[in-house]
Design a protein around this motif. Structure first.
Motif, PDB file in Angstrom:
ATOM      1  N   ALA A 195     -11.518  12.993  -5.232  1.00 12.83           N
ATOM      2  CA  ALA A 195     -10.286  12.299  -5.633  1.00 12.83           C
ATOM      3  C   ALA A 195     -10.139  12.286  -7.161  1.00 12.83           C
ATOM      4  CB  ALA A 195     -10.293  10.868  -5.095  1.00 12.83           C
ATOM      5  N   TYR A 215      -4.895   6.831  -5.376  1.00 11.97           N
ATOM      6  CA  TYR A 215      -5.167   8.028  -4.569  1.00 11.97           C
ATOM      7  C   TYR A 215      -4.678   7.855  -3.135  1.00 11.97           C
ATOM      8  CZ  TYR A 215      -8.085   8.882  -8.616  1.00 11.97           C
ATOM      9  OH  TYR A 215      -8.527   9.064  -9.906  1.00 11.97           O
ATOM     10  N   SER A 216      -3.970   6.757  -2.897  1.00 11.85           N
ATOM     11  CA  SER A 216      -3.464   6.475  -1.553  1.00 11.85           C
ATOM     12  C   SER A 216      -4.618   6.490  -0.543  1.00 11.85           C
ATOM     13  CB  SER A 216      -2.398   7.523  -1.190  1.00 11.85           C
ATOM     14  OG  SER A 216      -1.541   6.999  -0.223  1.00 11.85           O
ATOM     15  N   MET A 217      -5.621   5.689  -0.829  1.00 12.91           N
ATOM     16  CA  MET A 217      -6.842   5.671  -0.010  1.00 12.91           C
ATOM     17  C   MET A 217      -7.172   4.244   0.464  1.00 12.91           C
ATOM     18  SD  MET A 217      -9.237   8.390  -2.103  1.00 12.91           S
ATOM     19  CE  MET A 217     -10.680   8.284  -1.055  1.00 12.91           C
ATOM     20  N   THR A 218      -6.157   3.469   0.764  1.00  7.12           N
ATOM     21  CA  THR A 218      -6.413   2.060   1.139  1.00  7.12           C
ATOM     22  C   THR A 218      -7.387   1.929   2.314  1.00  7.12           C
ATOM     23  OG1 THR A 218      -4.331   2.190   2.331  1.00  7.12           O
ATOM     24  CG2 THR A 218      -4.309   0.965   0.278  1.00  7.12           C
ATOM     25  N   GLU A 248       0.839  -1.208   0.000  1.00  8.75           N
ATOM     26  CA  GLU A 248       0.000   0.000   0.000  1.00  8.75           C
ATOM     27  C   GLU A 248       0.868   1.250   0.000  1.00  8.75           C
ATOM     28  OE1 GLU A 248      -2.532   0.814   3.289  1.00  8.75           O
ATOM     29  OE2 GLU A 248      -1.034   0.316   4.789  1.00  8.75           O
ATOM     30  N   SER A 285      -8.000   2.806  -3.704  1.00 13.03           N
ATOM     31  CA  SER A 285      -6.976   2.450  -2.719  1.00 13.03           C
ATOM     32  C   SER A 285      -5.567   2.861  -3.121  1.00 13.03           C
ATOM     33  CB  SER A 285      -6.962   0.932  -2.484  1.00 13.03           C
ATOM     34  OG  SER A 285      -8.089   0.540  -1.746  1.00 13.03           O
ATOM     35  N   TRP A 306      -9.774   3.809   3.190  1.00 13.57           N
ATOM     36  CA  TRP A 306     -11.105   4.405   3.009  1.00 13.57           C
ATOM     37  C   TRP A 306     -12.125   3.379   2.525  1.00 13.57           C
ATOM     38  CZ3 TRP A 306     -11.893  10.028   2.924  1.00 13.57           C
ATOM     39  CH2 TRP A 306     -10.729  10.721   3.271  1.00 13.57           C
ATOM     40  N   ILE A 328      -8.705  15.601  -0.590  1.00  5.96           N
ATOM     41  CA  ILE A 328      -9.624  14.465  -0.428  1.00  5.96           C
ATOM     42  C   ILE A 328     -10.033  14.359   1.048  1.00  5.96           C
ATOM     43  CG2 ILE A 328      -9.903  11.968  -0.725  1.00  5.96           C
ATOM     44  CD1 ILE A 328      -7.695  12.098  -2.901  1.00  5.96           C
ATOM     45  N   ARG A 329      -9.049  14.515   1.927  1.00  8.26           N
ATOM     46  CA  ARG A 329      -9.357  14.440   3.368  1.00  8.26           C
ATOM     47  C   ARG A 329     -10.340  15.543   3.753  1.00  8.26           C
ATOM     48  NH1 ARG A 329      -4.309  15.457   6.059  1.00  8.26           N
ATOM     49  NH2 ARG A 329      -3.181  15.664   4.115  1.00  8.26           N
ATOM     50  N   THR A 342      -3.281  10.255   2.366  1.00  4.00           N
ATOM     51  CA  THR A 342      -4.265  10.644   1.340  1.00  4.00           C
ATOM     52  C   THR A 342      -4.179  12.164   1.108  1.00  4.00           C
ATOM     53  OG1 THR A 342      -5.724   8.928   2.190  1.00  4.00           O
ATOM     54  CG2 THR A 342      -6.719  10.580   0.758  1.00  4.00           C
ATOM     55  N   GLU A 361      -2.154  16.174  -7.447  1.00  8.25           N
ATOM     56  CA  GLU A 361      -1.724  15.392  -6.288  1.00  8.25           C
ATOM     57  C   GLU A 361      -1.289  13.993  -6.722  1.00  8.25           C
ATOM     58  OE1 GLU A 361      -4.410  17.231  -6.597  1.00  8.25           O
ATOM     59  OE2 GLU A 361      -4.972  18.233  -4.730  1.00  8.25           O
TER      60      GLU A 361
END
Ligand code: PLP
Length: 384
Positions: free
Chosen positions: A276, A234-237, A38, A231, A239, A47-48, A43, A282
């Motif tokens: 995202a 967008y580095s959203m594993t 991952e 995941s 979420w 997005i956050r 994130t 980003e």
């Protein structure tokens, strides 16, 4: 007595290596992690913030089972690169990640005894999904270049073949399939009246100047199921959000499962997922960093004795052949963890033909990669 069906599910080996590495860390040892699949980035802020705003605006309830229409429409626009406009009402379903999408899609397709062809090596969870549904995984080999071996694939087709499951770009090889190969795959599937399931979770993570890897949706074949999610790119594993695209008849079955077993994906997470899709800068920044790391680790591994490296063009994995050092990848990875405090995943975790390889994930800083490579070089001098 617990269920026989669950007893047949194999543990996820990567998690076990991670647990061992974490035990060492609790004892105060510094471990370099190459086993974790991952992204290490937080994130992106936009997005956050979008999730926080959504919570504060009261988006804290169930959504439509298929997912927020706003997100499905944004996904339909995003998917226009395929040359098609998918119907956000009947062909796109938002899920709790690709894992869940895959489970519901396979559950909607498979009857007991059906066969699903997949590559060996493959993402380790795939056979578990299929066996859990009383269907049978059938393995097809890859060529030396980690491409589909079309002749072998044709030989593996039987009257029980229900689907061919591919992962492009691939975990663990870090390679993607070209559109020409996807077209050939679709033809083979069409000849045998089977579905193609294409797990494209690493789709945007490509390093050859292209915007993304080709999608099965570009082939025009209609018995396809495309699975993607937020995941990785967008580095959203954490979420837990993904989606499935398929023809309406199958989508209706998937939706029934979702209504019963999941109700709906998380509301505020879906609002953040819409944001995202707008975060090109980003994503570019994260990709540039991955590209630097890829270049560095490829160079270091190529210089290392006993490593046969195929330069990957996507995801953040590299899968060198280490048979010259050891045919036993479990032994080698255990040795590296103990001696060098470097965690890598043994190739056998990805299937029998993954044996003799190690999988490195370069989702960690250049400094860590440098330190890890130095430690491996030193430890291998003493390996026997
Ligand atoms: N598919 C592949 C090939 C993966 O490597 C992973 C995670 O490592 C997943 C699916 C899981 O994706 P998600 O986080 O969307 O459930």
């Amino acid at each position: 007595m617990t269920s026989r069906r669950v007893a047949g599910v194999k543990p996820f080996q990567v998690m076990e290596i991670l647990a061992r590495a974490q035990r060492m860390e609790r004892e105060g040892k510094r471990v370099i992690h190459f086993e974790i699949g991952e992204p290490d980035f937080v994130t992106p802020q936009r997005i956050r913030e979008s999730a926080v705003q959504a919570i504060n605006r009261g988006f804290t309830h169930y959504t439509e089972s298929a997912g927020l229409l706003k997100l499905r429409e944004a996904l339909a626009s995003h998917l226009e690169f395929t040359g098609r406009r998918f119907d956000s009402n009947s062909e796109i379903i938002v899920t709790g990640g690709v894992s869940q999408a895959l489970f519901f899609a396979l559950a909607s397709l498979l009857d007991p005894g059906d066969e699903v062809i997949m590559t060996d090596p493959h993402y380790p969870c795939y056979p578990n999904f299929v066996c859990f549904l009383d269907a049978k995984p059938v393995y097809t080999s890859l060529t030396d270049d980690f491409k589909l071996d079309m002749e072998d694939l044709k030989e593996k087709i039987s009257s029980r073949t229900k689907a061919i499951l591919v992962n492009t770009p691939s975990n663990p090889t870090g390679m993607f399939l070209e559109l020409k190969e996807l077209r050939e795959l679709a033809e083979i599937a069409e000849d045998s009246n089977s579905y193609v399931l294409s797990d494209e979770i690493y789709s945007g993570l490509v390093y050859d100047g292209r915007h993304r890897s080709p999608s099965i949706l570009e082939t025009g074949y209609d018995k396809v199921v495309m699975l993607d999610g937020f995941s990785k790119l967008y580095s959203m594993t954490g979420w837990r959000v993904g989606y499935v695209v398929c023809e309406p008849e199958l989508a209706a079955e998937v939706l029934k499962l979702q209504q019963n077993f999941y109700i709906s994906p998380s509301s505020f997470v879906q609002h953040a997922a819409v944001t995202a899709l707008e975060c090109r800068d980003e994503v570019r920044a994260m990709l540039d960093e991955f590209a630097r790391r890829r270049e560095y680790i490829v160079g270091r591994l190529q210089e290392m004795e006993g490593f046969k490296v195929k330069e990957p063009n996507a995801a953040y994995y590299i899968f060198p052949d280490v048979k010259a050092i050891s045919e036993d990848s479990t032994k080698l990875s255990s040795y590296l963890l103990k001696e060098a405090r470097v965690a890598v995943t043994p190739g056998i975790a990805f299937g029998r033909r993954g044996e003799g390889h190690l999988r490195f994930s370069y989702a960690t800083s250049i400094e860590n990669i440098k330190e890890g490579m130095n430690r491996i070089e030193k430890a291998l001098k003493k390996f026997s």
